[in-house]
Design a protein around this motif. Structure first.
Motif, short mmCIF file in Angstrom:
data_model
loop_
_atom_site.label_atom_id
_atom_site.label_comp_id
_atom_site.label_asym_id
_atom_site.label_seq_id
_atom_site.Cartn_x
_atom_site.Cartn_y
_atom_site.Cartn_z
N THR A 25 -8.67 -2.60 0.38
CA THR A 25 -8.64 -2.17 0.74
C THR A 25 -10.03 -1.54 1.99
O THR A 25 -10.84 -1.94 1.57
N SER B 130 -4.43 -0.52 3.79
CA SER B 130 -4.37 -0.76 1.80
C SER B 130 -3.37 -1.83 2.27
O SER B 130 -3.00 -1.91 2.06
N GLY C 113 1.02 -0.89 0.16
CA GLY C 113 -0.03 0.25 0.13
C GLY C 113 1.04 1.26 -0.27
O GLY C 113 2.07 0.99 -0.03
#
Length: 500
Positions: free
Chosen positions: A115, A108, A63
């Protein structure tokens, strides 16, 4: 030959979800004398770590960033989160409470296709029981999305109802996941699972709780337009609110979402319980009072380059919770006027309004096939991936990630070259904005060598939240290592690019 197919979702049988639950392992504590009236909650904070093992897992992912906090929520040094009070009610006679907190935390993990957004937790206490409510959204390319609003996702072992007025607190309190919470997250956690502890405070009116914030400005009228120093005295502020971050004391016009649009203000001073007085800071006393000064003038140029004339528009001494907090309980607006206000003969202003609707997040690819040159066994065939263009027109700066993964190479005669034999060297650039907007930023993915290549999903390029708006071009040099054992023939594979 390598074929590129944009926008196709992975079809792995995997569903990712996570849930937060707040719980109480010790009794709630109420401070202050008893009262029979229901009172508004005027301040407080909630600190909670979600689930430590989950934070560790997500932090090791791809992420950008893996964990982010916004809208007033903050990430503490130990990885837990603090959410500011946004209001609610507390009945001092029965102890019933609905303590609301603001802020958003996003987990994320693009390569694992999810997410998770958690926002606006609420502590609900009634009839000797307590529970945690929250807004939770799961977005995944592997299954249908999940979205719940103020669902009861955990029960809290409250130890009773906290009565009285003033400050109510719970420290290091444990929680249990409910059936509704487990269902909302498709069984990622089991009913009855223990999650990280929570600590919270909230303050209701009356008793020992703080009064409503109030501000007095001296002088507040007839000021010299060329410049003056005003004295600002505040009372009723909460030194412990929002983790003790304090308040900003500022001067300028009143605008929408003033707590995030500070660029329009002429001068701002930070007041908190831990500050030593300087030109830019001052102290907030333990009783919620402060006294400070601001140097101001009627006309100035703000940080956006716009001319502000406080003889033509009303300007104020404004207080609000520091560090972009969503807590509006510390807001005050005290008008200030200058000599000659409304009598100038020079300037006239017109307010211009416009609506920006926002647009989509899109992916385009310049071609659908790449032909690598013929090579002998033991050599590397190199070529260029067709450029991929990402346009983020959403206006949210929410961030995005473009990842790629390739299938095994196969020939018509049964030959196979493993997908990991295809590596790449990514590149990425931002396209200039012809309308002179602030350009976003883009980062190319890591180099993947043949043999440790694209058999698993790898980032081609990413743009972090806060600077992802705009148009970007992402490309790569492809390098296919041909094993010495590969059978002769024409090979093909499919490279899939996925934008999320």
């Amino acid at each position: 030959m390598v074929r590129s197919r944009a926008g196709q979702a992975w079809r792995q049988s995997m569903r990712w979800a996570a849930v937060v639950a707040l719980g109480l392992s010790t009794a709630l504590v109420g401070a202050g004398p008893a009262s029979a009236a229901e009172a508004d909650i005027t301040g407080g904070t909630l600190t909670w770590g979600f689930k430590q093992s989950f934070r560790t897992y997500v932090s090791g992912g791809n992420g950008n960033p893996p964990i982010a906090a916004s809208n007033g929520a903050t990430i503490n040094a130990d990885g837990t989160f603090t959410f500011p009070s946004t209001g609610g009610t507390h009945d001092s006679a029965t102890g019933a409470a609905s303590a609301e907190y603001g802020g958003t935390v996003v987990f994320s993990y693009p390569s694992h296709m999810f997410t998770i957004t958690l926002a606006n937790p609420t502590i609900a206490i009634s009839g000797g029981t307590a529970a945690l409510k929250a807004d939770v959204d799961l977005v995944t390319t592997a299954a249908e999305p999940v979205s719940v609003r103020q669902a009861t996702i955990a029960t809290l072992a409250s130890g009773g109802n906290p009565g009285g007025t003033g400050t109510v607190s719970g420290s290091n309190l444990a929680a249990t996941l409910t059936a509704a919470g487990a269902s909302a997250f498709n069984g990622f956690y089991a009913v009855g699972d223990a999650l990280d502890p929570v600590s919270f405070t909230f303050t209701s009116g009356g008793g020992s709780g703080p009064a409503r914030p109030a501000v007095a400005v001296t002088p507040s009228g007839g000021l010299d337009p060329s410049g003056a120093t005003i004295t600002v005295e505040g009372s009723g502020f909460d030194p412990a609110a929002n983790g003790g971050a304090g308040v900003y004391v500022a001067f300028g016009p009143r605008v929408d979402e003033h707590w995030t649009n500070a660029g329009v203000l002429q001068v701002t001073k930070w007041v908190s319980a831990t500050n030593e007085p300087t030109e830019a800071r001052d102290r907030l006393n333990a009783d919620g009072t402060f006294r400070t000064t601001l140097p101001i003038s009627a006309v100035y140029t703000d940080r956006t380059g716009r001319r502000v004339d406080c003889t033509a528009v009303q300007c104020y001494v404004i207080t609000f919770a520091a560090r972009g907090s969503a807590d509006r309980s510390q807001d005050t607006f005290t008008p200030v006027t200058f000599a000659g206000t409304g009598t100038g003969a020079g300037d006239a202003e017109q307010r211009i309004t416009a609506t920006v609707k926002g647009g989509p997040l899109t992916l385009g690819v310049a071609g659908s096939a790449v032909a690598l040159p013929a090579v002998t066994n033991g050599q590397v065939a190199s070529g260029a991936l067709h450029d991929a263009t990402v346009a983020d027109l959403r206006g949210t700066d929410a961030g995005w990630s473009l990842v790629g993964q390739v299938s095994d190479f196969t020939s018509s005669t049964g030959g196979v070259v493993a997908a990991d034999n295809l590596g790449w060297v990514p590149s990425a650039v931002a396209v200039d904005d012809p309308l002179a907007g602030d350009p976003g930023t883009v980062v190319p993915g890591a180099v993947a060598a043949p043999g440790a290549g694209l058999g698993a999903a790898r980032a081609l390029c990413t743009s972090a939240a806060g600077a992802s708006g705009g148009t970007f071009t992402c490309g790569a040099q492809l390098n296919l290592g041909v094993p010495v054992s590969a059978a002769a023939g024409d090979y093909a594979a499919t490279l899939t690019l996925t934008l999320s």
